[in-house]
Design a protein around this motif. Structure first.
Motif, PDB file in Angstrom:
ATOM      1  N   MET A 192       0.788  -1.286  -0.104  1.00 18.24           N
ATOM      2  CA  MET A 192      -0.073  -0.091  -0.131  1.00 18.24           C
ATOM      3  C   MET A 192       0.852   1.223   0.125  1.00 18.24           C
ATOM      4  O   MET A 192       2.001   1.161   0.400  1.00 18.24           O
ATOM      5  CB  MET A 192      -0.956  -0.114   1.238  1.00 18.24           C
ATOM      6  N   GLY A 193       0.407   2.418  -0.187  1.00 18.42           N
ATOM      7  CA  GLY A 193       1.078   3.688  -0.379  1.00 18.42           C
ATOM      8  C   GLY A 193       1.341   4.240   0.989  1.00 18.42           C
ATOM      9  O   GLY A 193       1.121   3.667   2.064  1.00 18.42           O
ATOM     10  N   LYS A 194       2.038   5.412   0.612  1.00 18.47           N
ATOM     11  CA  LYS A 194       2.380   6.184   1.844  1.00 18.47           C
ATOM     12  C   LYS A 194       0.908   6.752   2.467  1.00 18.47           C
ATOM     13  O   LYS A 194      -0.228   7.169   1.704  1.00 18.47           O
ATOM     14  CB  LYS A 194       3.256   7.177   1.654  1.00 18.47           C
ATOM     15  N   SER A 195       0.852   7.358   3.835  1.00 15.61           N
ATOM     16  CA  SER A 195      -0.262   7.852   4.067  1.00 15.61           C
ATOM     17  C   SER A 195       0.082   9.351   3.813  1.00 15.61           C
ATOM     18  O   SER A 195       0.957   9.865   3.581  1.00 15.61           O
ATOM     19  CB  SER A 195      -0.359   7.663   5.724  1.00 15.61           C
ATOM     20  N   SER A 196      -1.197  10.106   3.842  1.00 14.45           N
ATOM     21  CA  SER A 196      -1.329  11.511   3.549  1.00 14.45           C
ATOM     22  C   SER A 196      -0.292  12.254   4.337  1.00 14.45           C
ATOM     23  O   SER A 196       0.170  13.369   3.880  1.00 14.45           O
ATOM     24  CB  SER A 196      -2.492  12.083   3.759  1.00 14.45           C
ATOM     25  N   GLN A 197       0.065  11.980   5.588  1.00 17.70           N
ATOM     26  CA  GLN A 197       1.152  12.863   6.594  1.00 17.70           C
ATOM     27  C   GLN A 197       2.445  12.589   6.065  1.00 17.70           C
ATOM     28  O   GLN A 197       3.322  13.272   6.421  1.00 17.70           O
ATOM     29  CB  GLN A 197       0.804  12.214   7.698  1.00 17.70           C
ATOM     30  N   GLU A 198       2.780  11.307   5.188  1.00 16.70           N
ATOM     31  CA  GLU A 198       4.164  11.123   4.766  1.00 16.70           C
ATOM     32  C   GLU A 198       4.416  11.634   3.438  1.00 16.70           C
ATOM     33  O   GLU A 198       5.590  11.660   2.866  1.00 16.70           O
ATOM     34  CB  GLU A 198       4.350   9.728   4.798  1.00 16.70           C
ATOM     35  N   ARG A 199       3.275  12.097   2.717  1.00 11.78           N
ATOM     36  CA  ARG A 199       3.448  12.477   1.325  1.00 11.78           C
ATOM     37  C   ARG A 199       3.811  13.804   0.994  1.00 11.78           C
ATOM     38  O   ARG A 199       3.729  15.013   1.911  1.00 11.78           O
ATOM     39  CB  ARG A 199       1.811  12.487   0.502  1.00 11.78           C
ATOM     40  N   PRO A 200       4.640  13.930  -0.011  1.00  9.03           N
ATOM     41  CA  PRO A 200       5.187  15.460  -0.270  1.00  9.03           C
ATOM     42  C   PRO A 200       4.008  16.264  -0.641  1.00  9.03           C
ATOM     43  O   PRO A 200       2.855  15.834  -0.973  1.00  9.03           O
ATOM     44  CB  PRO A 200       6.128  15.286  -1.390  1.00  9.03           C
ATOM     45  N   LEU A 201       4.168  17.630  -0.564  1.00  6.17           N
ATOM     46  CA  LEU A 201       3.181  18.563  -1.076  1.00  6.17           C
ATOM     47  C   LEU A 201       2.592  18.158  -2.621  1.00  6.17           C
ATOM     48  O   LEU A 201       1.330  18.334  -2.574  1.00  6.17           O
ATOM     49  CB  LEU A 201       3.475  19.844  -0.850  1.00  6.17           C
ATOM     50  N   SER A 202       3.487  17.937  -3.489  1.00  6.33           N
ATOM     51  CA  SER A 202       3.023  17.715  -4.800  1.00  6.33           C
ATOM     52  C   SER A 202       3.812  16.311  -5.269  1.00  6.33           C
ATOM     53  O   SER A 202       4.974  16.120  -4.780  1.00  6.33           O
ATOM     54  CB  SER A 202       3.363  18.962  -5.556  1.00  6.33           C
ATOM     55  N   PRO A 203       2.904  15.768  -6.264  1.00  4.75           N
ATOM     56  CA  PRO A 203       3.760  14.449  -6.820  1.00  4.75           C
ATOM     57  C   PRO A 203       4.578  14.771  -7.687  1.00  4.75           C
ATOM     58  O   PRO A 203       5.419  13.842  -8.209  1.00  4.75           O
ATOM     59  CB  PRO A 203       2.547  13.768  -7.281  1.00  4.75           C
ATOM     60  N   CYS A 204       4.665  16.020  -8.188  1.00  5.42           N
ATOM     61  CA  CYS A 204       5.616  16.384  -9.207  1.00  5.42           C
ATOM     62  C   CYS A 204       7.066  16.135  -9.106  1.00  5.42           C
ATOM     63  O   CYS A 204       7.783  16.558  -7.857  1.00  5.42           O
ATOM     64  CB  CYS A 204       5.692  17.784  -9.673  1.00  5.42           C
ATOM     65  N   ILE A 205       7.897  15.289  -9.846  1.00  3.06           N
ATOM     66  CA  ILE A 205       9.285  15.083  -9.625  1.00  3.06           C
ATOM     67  C   ILE A 205      10.243  15.803 -10.684  1.00  3.06           C
ATOM     68  O   ILE A 205      11.353  15.391 -11.126  1.00  3.06           O
ATOM     69  CB  ILE A 205       9.542  13.660  -9.638  1.00  3.06           C
ATOM     70  N   ASN A 206       9.749  16.741 -11.350  1.00  2.00           N
ATOM     71  CA  ASN A 206      10.233  17.563 -12.440  1.00  2.00           C
ATOM     72  C   ASN A 206      10.674  16.875 -13.612  1.00  2.00           C
ATOM     73  O   ASN A 206      11.781  17.005 -14.154  1.00  2.00           O
ATOM     74  CB  ASN A 206      11.381  18.474 -11.740  1.00  2.00           C
ATOM     75  N   LEU A 207       9.950  15.972 -13.900  1.00  2.00           N
ATOM     76  CA  LEU A 207      10.070  14.689 -15.278  1.00  2.00           C
ATOM     77  C   LEU A 207       8.775  15.002 -15.829  1.00  2.00           C
ATOM     78  O   LEU A 207       8.248  13.860 -15.575  1.00  2.00           O
ATOM     79  CB  LEU A 207      10.588  13.714 -14.551  1.00  2.00           C
ATOM     80  N   CYS A 208       8.441  15.913 -16.718  1.00  2.00           N
ATOM     81  CA  CYS A 208       7.321  16.270 -17.099  1.00  2.00           C
ATOM     82  C   CYS A 208       7.172  15.642 -18.373  1.00  2.00           C
ATOM     83  O   CYS A 208       7.770  16.452 -19.579  1.00  2.00           O
ATOM     84  CB  CYS A 208       6.792  17.861 -17.176  1.00  2.00           C
ATOM     85  N   ARG A 209       6.862  14.436 -18.848  1.00  2.00           N
ATOM     86  CA  ARG A 209       6.605  13.859 -20.096  1.00  2.00           C
ATOM     87  C   ARG A 209       5.364  13.035 -20.062  1.00  2.00           C
ATOM     88  O   ARG A 209       5.208  12.261 -19.299  1.00  2.00           O
ATOM     89  CB  ARG A 209       7.597  13.130 -20.454  1.00  2.00           C
ATOM     90  N   MET A 210       4.456  13.297 -20.936  1.00  2.00           N
ATOM     91  CA  MET A 210       3.271  12.655 -21.094  1.00  2.00           C
ATOM     92  C   MET A 210       3.350  11.371 -21.889  1.00  2.00           C
ATOM     93  O   MET A 210       4.365  11.231 -22.614  1.00  2.00           O
ATOM     94  CB  MET A 210       1.945  13.353 -21.867  1.00  2.00           C
ATOM     95  N   ASP A 211       2.485  10.322 -21.391  1.00  2.00           N
ATOM     96  CA  ASP A 211       2.760   8.772 -21.868  1.00  2.00           C
ATOM     97  C   ASP A 211       2.289   9.101 -23.384  1.00  2.00           C
ATOM     98  O   ASP A 211       2.058   9.965 -23.927  1.00  2.00           O
ATOM     99  CB  ASP A 211       1.927   7.888 -21.137  1.00  2.00           C
TER     100      ASP A 211
END
Length: 62
Positions: free
Chosen positions: A1-20
């Motif tokens: 399972m994923g991280k809890s909301s308290q452990e998540r960064p403010l944004s999921p962006c990792i500065n690798l912006c490319r669409m599938d």
């Protein structure tokens, strides 16, 4: 399972912006264009729902 909301960064962006290849979601953060555009307007619960969808997309891609 994923991280809890308290452990998540403010944004999921990792500065690798490319669409599938089908322009469904970003290959860096796995958000759709709509999710990227509205991210700053979402409340905590809505962001957590997006995070859950990202976890599912990431798992399917692996």
């Amino acid at each position: 399972m994923g991280k809890s909301s308290q452990e998540r960064p403010l944004s999921p962006c990792i500065n690798l912006c490319r669409m599938d290849d089908d322009d469904r979601y970003c290959l860096g953060c796995f958000r759709t264009l709509d999710e990227i555009a509205t991210w700053s307007d979402l409340d905590i619960e809505e962001k957590e729902l997006v995070w859950q969808a990202l976890d599912e997309r990431r798992a399917k891609r692996a």
